[in-house]
Design an enzyme around this catalytic site. Sequence first.
Site, PDB file in Angstrom:
ATOM      1  N   SER A   1       0.840  -1.201   0.000  1.00  0.00           N
ATOM      2  CA  SER A   1       0.000   0.000   0.000  1.00  0.00           C
ATOM      3  C   SER A   1       0.883   1.263   0.000  1.00  0.00           C
ATOM      4  O   SER A   1       1.645   1.453  -0.950  1.00  0.00           O
ATOM      5  CB  SER A   1      -0.968  -0.064   1.190  1.00  0.00           C
ATOM      6  OG  SER A   1      -1.931   0.941   1.121  1.00  0.00           O
TER       7      SER A   1
ATOM      8  N   ASP B   1     -10.182  -3.737  -5.343  1.00  0.00           N
ATOM      9  CA  ASP B   1      -9.517  -2.770  -4.456  1.00  0.00           C
ATOM     10  C   ASP B   1     -10.231  -1.416  -4.547  1.00  0.00           C
ATOM     11  O   ASP B   1     -10.266  -0.810  -5.618  1.00  0.00           O
ATOM     12  CB  ASP B   1      -8.043  -2.634  -4.888  1.00  0.00           C
ATOM     13  CG  ASP B   1      -7.217  -1.847  -3.883  1.00  0.00           C
ATOM     14  OD1 ASP B   1      -7.774  -0.991  -3.181  1.00  0.00           O
ATOM     15  OD2 ASP B   1      -5.994  -2.091  -3.823  1.00  0.00           O
TER      16      ASP B   1
ATOM     17  N   HIS C   1      -8.191  -4.489  -1.035  1.00  0.00           N
ATOM     18  CA  HIS C   1      -6.902  -3.866  -0.734  1.00  0.00           C
ATOM     19  C   HIS C   1      -6.056  -4.745   0.200  1.00  0.00           C
ATOM     20  O   HIS C   1      -4.837  -4.637   0.225  1.00  0.00           O
ATOM     21  CB  HIS C   1      -7.124  -2.481  -0.112  1.00  0.00           C
ATOM     22  CG  HIS C   1      -5.924  -1.592  -0.188  1.00  0.00           C
ATOM     23  ND1 HIS C   1      -5.402  -1.137  -1.375  1.00  0.00           N
ATOM     24  CD2 HIS C   1      -5.120  -1.081   0.788  1.00  0.00           C
ATOM     25  CE1 HIS C   1      -4.333  -0.375  -1.142  1.00  0.00           C
ATOM     26  NE2 HIS C   1      -4.147  -0.331   0.164  1.00  0.00           N
TER      27      HIS C   1
HETATM   28  C1  MLT Z   1      -1.390   6.022  -0.277  1.00  0.00           C
HETATM   29  O1  MLT Z   1      -1.792   7.015   0.311  1.00  0.00           O
HETATM   30  O2  MLT Z   1      -0.203   5.745  -0.418  1.00  0.00           O
HETATM   31  C2  MLT Z   1      -2.443   5.111  -0.834  1.00  0.00           C
HETATM   32  O3  MLT Z   1      -3.682   5.766  -0.866  1.00  0.00           O
HETATM   33  C3  MLT Z   1      -2.524   3.844  -0.069  1.00  0.00           C
HETATM   34  C4  MLT Z   1      -2.855   4.082   1.371  1.00  0.00           C
HETATM   35  O4  MLT Z   1      -1.954   4.319   2.144  1.00  0.00           O
HETATM   36  O5  MLT Z   1      -4.036   4.032   1.734  1.00  0.00           O
END
Ligand code: MLT
Length: 207
Positions: A109, A159, A190
């Site tokens: 992520s 996701d 996700h």
């Molecule tokens: C981010 O902010 O890098 C992406 O939206 C993934 C997350 O951290 O939720």
Amino acid sequence: MIATTADTDFIHVFEPGSDPARRPLLLLHGTGGDERDLLSLGRTMAPGASLLSPRGRVLEGAAPRFFRRLAEGVFDEADLKRRTDELAEFILWARERHGLAAPIALGFSNGANVAAALLLQRPEILAGAALLRAMTPFAEPPAADLTGKPVLILSGALDPIVPKANAEALAGQLGASGAVVEHRTLPAGHGLGQADLGLLGDWLARN
Ligand code: MLT
């Protein structure tokens, strides 16, 4: 386990490996995680590898991240560029301190997104990367030479954070830069599941 903070601004954990043939793994957690989140995943997926696991230095409320965002999926690119350079310098410091080869990043992520930024902005830093639920970090990616570097992207078809087209754009950008990209889209959201672990373990055993 060696946990060190002296001489660097990054809180982190370093675990020396027992198998010198294995590349070190750079573990990069998701939003709200910390340097311990991915240690057991790294140990299981790459037995014997050295593990280097920093904590993101940006706080969103109480949640550590690797760079600021303006909204979910909308990044503060000036901050992203600065934080990517800071992380690159930390990796160079850790390599010298512990005598490490260039690592393979394993990011989830937000950690996958900063790993993608490292590949594109500082292509000399990583030997490759496994990007779990990643999206394109830059609206206009810098030109990078990633010739021959292995990259695994594991996306979730359901996701809610990473649109399918965005993950495909990332795979395209990295491939156009010369990386050897394997992109798989799983029937998942996700979060990670068993299918991710199987594909990740196979890929790490080959790279
Ligand atoms: C981010 O902010 O890098 C992406 O939206 C993934 C997350 O951290 O939720």
